[in-house]
Design a protein around this motif. Structure first.
Motif, PDB file in Angstrom:
ATOM      1  N   LYS A   1       0.847  -1.196   0.000  1.00 18.39           N
ATOM      2  CA  LYS A   1       0.000   0.000   0.000  1.00 18.39           C
ATOM      3  C   LYS A   1       0.881   1.244   0.000  1.00 18.39           C
ATOM      4  N   LYS A   2       0.488   2.234  -0.763  1.00 19.56           N
ATOM      5  CA  LYS A   2       1.156   3.538  -0.727  1.00 19.56           C
ATOM      6  C   LYS A   2       0.483   4.387   0.345  1.00 19.56           C
ATOM      7  N   LYS A   3       1.282   4.891   1.287  1.00 17.67           N
ATOM      8  CA  LYS A   3       0.749   5.678   2.391  1.00 17.67           C
ATOM      9  C   LYS A   3       1.335   7.085   2.371  1.00 17.67           C
ATOM     10  N   GLU A   4       0.520   8.044   2.779  1.00 12.63           N
ATOM     11  CA  GLU A   4       0.924   9.441   2.836  1.00 12.63           C
ATOM     12  C   GLU A   4       1.083   9.868   4.293  1.00 12.63           C
ATOM     13  N   PHE A   5       2.117  10.667   4.567  1.00 10.31           N
ATOM     14  CA  PHE A   5       2.386  11.091   5.936  1.00 10.31           C
ATOM     15  C   PHE A   5       2.510  12.610   6.001  1.00 10.31           C
ATOM     16  N   ILE A   6       1.896  13.174   7.046  1.00 11.32           N
ATOM     17  CA  ILE A   6       1.842  14.620   7.241  1.00 11.32           C
ATOM     18  C   ILE A   6       3.192  15.105   7.753  1.00 11.32           C
ATOM     19  N   GLY A   7       3.743  16.144   7.137  1.00 10.94           N
ATOM     20  CA  GLY A   7       5.006  16.707   7.580  1.00 10.94           C
ATOM     21  C   GLY A   7       4.834  17.646   8.760  1.00 10.94           C
ATOM     22  N   GLN A   8       5.957  18.069   9.320  1.00 18.12           N
ATOM     23  CA  GLN A   8       5.955  19.004  10.441  1.00 18.12           C
ATOM     24  C   GLN A   8       6.317  20.396   9.931  1.00 18.12           C
ATOM     25  N   PRO A   9       5.493  21.409  10.193  1.00 16.72           N
ATOM     26  CA  PRO A   9       5.819  22.768   9.738  1.00 16.72           C
ATOM     27  C   PRO A   9       7.165  23.235  10.293  1.00 16.72           C
ATOM     28  N   ASN A  10       7.906  23.987   9.471  1.00 19.04           N
ATOM     29  CA  ASN A  10       9.172  24.588   9.881  1.00 19.04           C
ATOM     30  C   ASN A  10      10.194  23.552  10.363  1.00 19.04           C
ATOM     31  N   SER A  11      10.200  22.394   9.713  1.00 18.81           N
ATOM     32  CA  SER A  11      11.184  21.364  10.049  1.00 18.81           C
ATOM     33  C   SER A  11      11.623  20.670   8.769  1.00 18.81           C
ATOM     34  N   THR A  12      12.554  19.734   8.917  1.00 21.05           N
ATOM     35  CA  THR A  12      13.015  18.967   7.750  1.00 21.05           C
ATOM     36  C   THR A  12      12.071  17.828   7.405  1.00 21.05           C
ATOM     37  N   ASN A  13      11.054  17.621   8.228  1.00 24.08           N
ATOM     38  CA  ASN A  13      10.085  16.563   7.965  1.00 24.08           C
ATOM     39  C   ASN A  13       9.018  17.060   6.997  1.00 24.08           C
ATOM     40  N   HIS A  14       9.297  16.981   5.703  1.00 30.20           N
ATOM     41  CA  HIS A  14       8.311  17.364   4.713  1.00 30.20           C
ATOM     42  C   HIS A  14       7.330  16.212   4.500  1.00 30.20           C
ATOM     43  N   PRO A  15       6.118  16.488   4.018  1.00 33.08           N
ATOM     44  CA  PRO A  15       5.188  15.402   3.727  1.00 33.08           C
ATOM     45  C   PRO A  15       5.852  14.363   2.818  1.00 33.08           C
ATOM     46  N   LYS A  16       5.540  13.111   3.071  1.00 32.98           N
ATOM     47  CA  LYS A  16       6.175  12.061   2.275  1.00 32.98           C
ATOM     48  C   LYS A  16       5.194  10.936   2.008  1.00 32.98           C
ATOM     49  N   SER A  17       5.480  10.153   0.988  1.00 30.93           N
ATOM     50  CA  SER A  17       4.695   8.953   0.690  1.00 30.93           C
ATOM     51  C   SER A  17       5.641   7.764   0.668  1.00 30.93           C
ATOM     52  N   MET A  18       5.129   6.611   1.045  1.00 32.57           N
ATOM     53  CA  MET A  18       5.929   5.389   1.114  1.00 32.57           C
ATOM     54  C   MET A  18       5.098   4.201   0.666  1.00 32.57           C
ATOM     55  N   ASP A  19       5.737   3.255   0.000  1.00 36.03           N
ATOM     56  CA  ASP A  19       5.115   1.957  -0.278  1.00 36.03           C
ATOM     57  C   ASP A  19       5.509   1.009   0.838  1.00 36.03           C
ATOM     58  N   VAL A  20       4.532   0.459   1.532  1.00 34.97           N
ATOM     59  CA  VAL A  20       4.816  -0.431   2.648  1.00 34.97           C
ATOM     60  C   VAL A  20       4.028  -1.731   2.490  1.00 34.97           C
ATOM     61  N   GLU A  21       4.526  -2.774   3.112  1.00 33.78           N
ATOM     62  CA  GLU A  21       3.855  -4.075   3.075  1.00 33.78           C
ATOM     63  C   GLU A  21       3.088  -4.274   4.372  1.00 33.78           C
ATOM     64  N   LEU A  22       1.777  -4.452   4.249  1.00 27.56           N
ATOM     65  CA  LEU A  22       0.907  -4.583   5.406  1.00 27.56           C
ATOM     66  C   LEU A  22       0.713  -6.039   5.807  1.00 27.56           C
ATOM     67  N   PHE A  23       0.494  -6.263   7.087  1.00 26.70           N
ATOM     68  CA  PHE A  23       0.123  -7.566   7.641  1.00 26.70           C
ATOM     69  C   PHE A  23       1.087  -8.668   7.204  1.00 26.70           C
ATOM     70  N   THR A  24       2.366  -8.407   7.396  1.00 23.98           N
ATOM     71  CA  THR A  24       3.394  -9.381   6.996  1.00 23.98           C
ATOM     72  C   THR A  24       3.286 -10.677   7.782  1.00 23.98           C
ATOM     73  N   TRP A  25       2.762 -10.622   8.991  1.00 31.97           N
ATOM     74  CA  TRP A  25       2.620 -11.830   9.811  1.00 31.97           C
ATOM     75  C   TRP A  25       1.507 -12.750   9.308  1.00 31.97           C
ATOM     76  N   GLU A  26       0.751 -12.297   8.314  1.00 36.85           N
ATOM     77  CA  GLU A  26      -0.282 -13.139   7.718  1.00 36.85           C
ATOM     78  C   GLU A  26       0.221 -13.884   6.484  1.00 36.85           C
ATOM     79  N   LYS A  27       1.471 -13.656   6.094  1.00 35.12           N
ATOM     80  CA  LYS A  27       2.016 -14.351   4.924  1.00 35.12           C
ATOM     81  C   LYS A  27       2.156 -15.845   5.196  1.00 35.12           C
TER      82      LYS A  27
END
Length: 421
Positions: free
Chosen positions: A382-408
């Motif tokens: 799943k591609k997930k979006e994350f809210i950045g922090q104003p006035n910091s180096t944490n800009h909004p970002k998106s990531m592809d992550v694997e969900l529910f790996t323990w169900e494999k």
């Protein structure tokens, strides 16, 4: 002798699940910007108010207010009549740093020597009575509410549903612990006051649940499950007759109060530790996922029809202090349960670090677990979006992550080889 067994589920709008989702979304944001974050985040929700507290050690800074409001709005608390609204509720944060006395027992010079973040026992369970290898009453309870949530968001068939709801399914089992029929289904759903007459309103809700919701649920089930549902099933729809006031306004919610809904619906066992808001150094969470991973792969591999796996840990100690297996007399191999556990201990490295690596638990994968169960879910990307922090180096970002790996189910061939079947 035949017996009845009952499991329940609660929706994403249930107050306790609102709290879980907030805690896990905060955790995800810390992990997205700093995978080494240590997080233990607790949430309380009540009328017009959210309180978050806990311990965090991280290089990341996250916008707690934006995250919390986003979660509440996504769930569906967006109207003033709910008396709990994402855009206007009060937010109080009491988060501080993790205790150094705990951290010294976890972090090591070599990452692979990481100790357990706490003592305790964690359980994993699997049964072949449902397609997701979880108990059938829980499987159906989750499915009912997941379908109801879809209908609430579609609003093209039923337009009066509100976010808070609960379901419960009772199934009759035979002498061999096999499901034979569905005995009772209970559904309680929050709703708009769309008719002035409460009796007429209840009859409309009952009719829609019977003729629209439940057929949609069972149409998506296997034929063997559909056969268990017939006209003789006892249905209790909104038994109090009215459920307009709900959510955090009607019932204060807390992180970690739905641990049985989160796991196996009362079957198997539970060590007592909650999951949501905890990073994977806390074995309450990571070892429970590892135990489920083992049990599910063992059942799918044909070692037993049903299996419980217990892992025990001491805080600051790398390896589990004990591994226990119970197949409830359903083992299909010529071994005692303790012999099965011996093979498991040889096959799986159950140190906290290796669990994190094997199951990719340092990724921001947790908000999806916080409603409709942590077990029996679909492993997917799943591609997930994350809210950045104003006035910091944490800009909004998106990531592809694997969900529910323990169900494999990627260990079944190796397990069959180890057990020579």
């Amino acid at each position: 002798m035949a017996y009845l067994f009952t499991s329940e589920s609660v929706s994403e709008g249930h107050p306790d699940k609102v709290a879980d989702q907030i805690s896990d979304s905060i955790l995800d944001h810390f992990l997205a910007f700093d995978p080494h974050s240590k997080v233990a985040c607790e949430t309380l929700v009540t009328t017009g108010q959210v309180v978050v507290a806990g311990e965090v050690s991280s290089k990341a800074y996250v916008d707690l207010e934006k995250i919390i409001r986003s979660v509440i709005n996504k769930i569906g608390y967006t109207k003033s009549e709910y008396k709990f609204v994402g855009d206007s509720c009060g937010i109080l944060s009491a988060i501080h740093e993790q205790s150094p006395d705990i951290n010294r027992g976890v972090d090591r010079e070599k990452p692979e020597d990481q100790g357990a973040g706490d003592q305790g026992m964690m359980f994993g369970y699997a049964s072949n009575e449902s397609e997701d290898l979880i108990p059938l009453p829980l499987f159906l309870s989750h499915r009912i509410l997941q379908e109801m949530a879809k209908m609430r968001r579609e609003r093209n068939v039923i337009d009066y549903l509100r976010p808070d709801s609960k379901s419960q399914v009772t199934i009759e089992y035979d002498d061999h612990n096999k499901p034979t029929r569905i005995d009772t289904i209970v559904i309680s759903t929050q709703h708009d006051p769309f008719i002035d007459d409460d009796e007429k309103m209840l009859r409309k809700i009952e009719g829609d649940m019977k003729t629209i919701l439940l057929p949609r649920v069972f149409d998506n089930c296997s034929e063997s499950v559909r056969k268990l549902f017939n006209k003789d099933v006892k249905l209790h729809i909104n038994p109090t007759g009215r459920f307009v006031e709900g959510g955090p306004h009607a019932d204060t919610g807390l992180t970690g109060r739905k641990i049985i809904v989160d796991t196996y619906g009362g079957k198997g066992a539970h060590g007592g530790g909650a999951f949501s808001g905890k990073d994977p150094s806390k074995v309450d969470r990571s070892a429970a996922y590892a135990a489920r991973y083992i049990a599910k792969n063992m059942v799918k591999a044909g070692i037993a029809d049903e299996m419980l796996v217990q892992l025990g840990y001491a805080i600051g100690v790398k390896d589990p202090v004990g591994i226990y297996v119970n197949t409830y007399g359903t083992s299909k191999v010529d071994m005692k349960d303790y012999q099965i556990s011996n093979i498991i201990s040889e096959m799986f490295d159950l140190s906290p670090y290796r669990i994190e690596q094997q199951l990719k638990l340092r990724n921001p994968i947790y908000s999806e677990t916080a409603a409709y169960g942590h077990m029996g879910r679909k492993n997917k990307m799943k591609k997930k979006e994350f809210i950045g922090q104003p006035n910091s180096t944490n800009h909004p970002k998106s990531m592809d992550v694997e969900l529910f790996t323990w169900e494999k189910l990627d260990k079944t061939d190796e397990i069959r080889s180890a057990f020579k079947i």
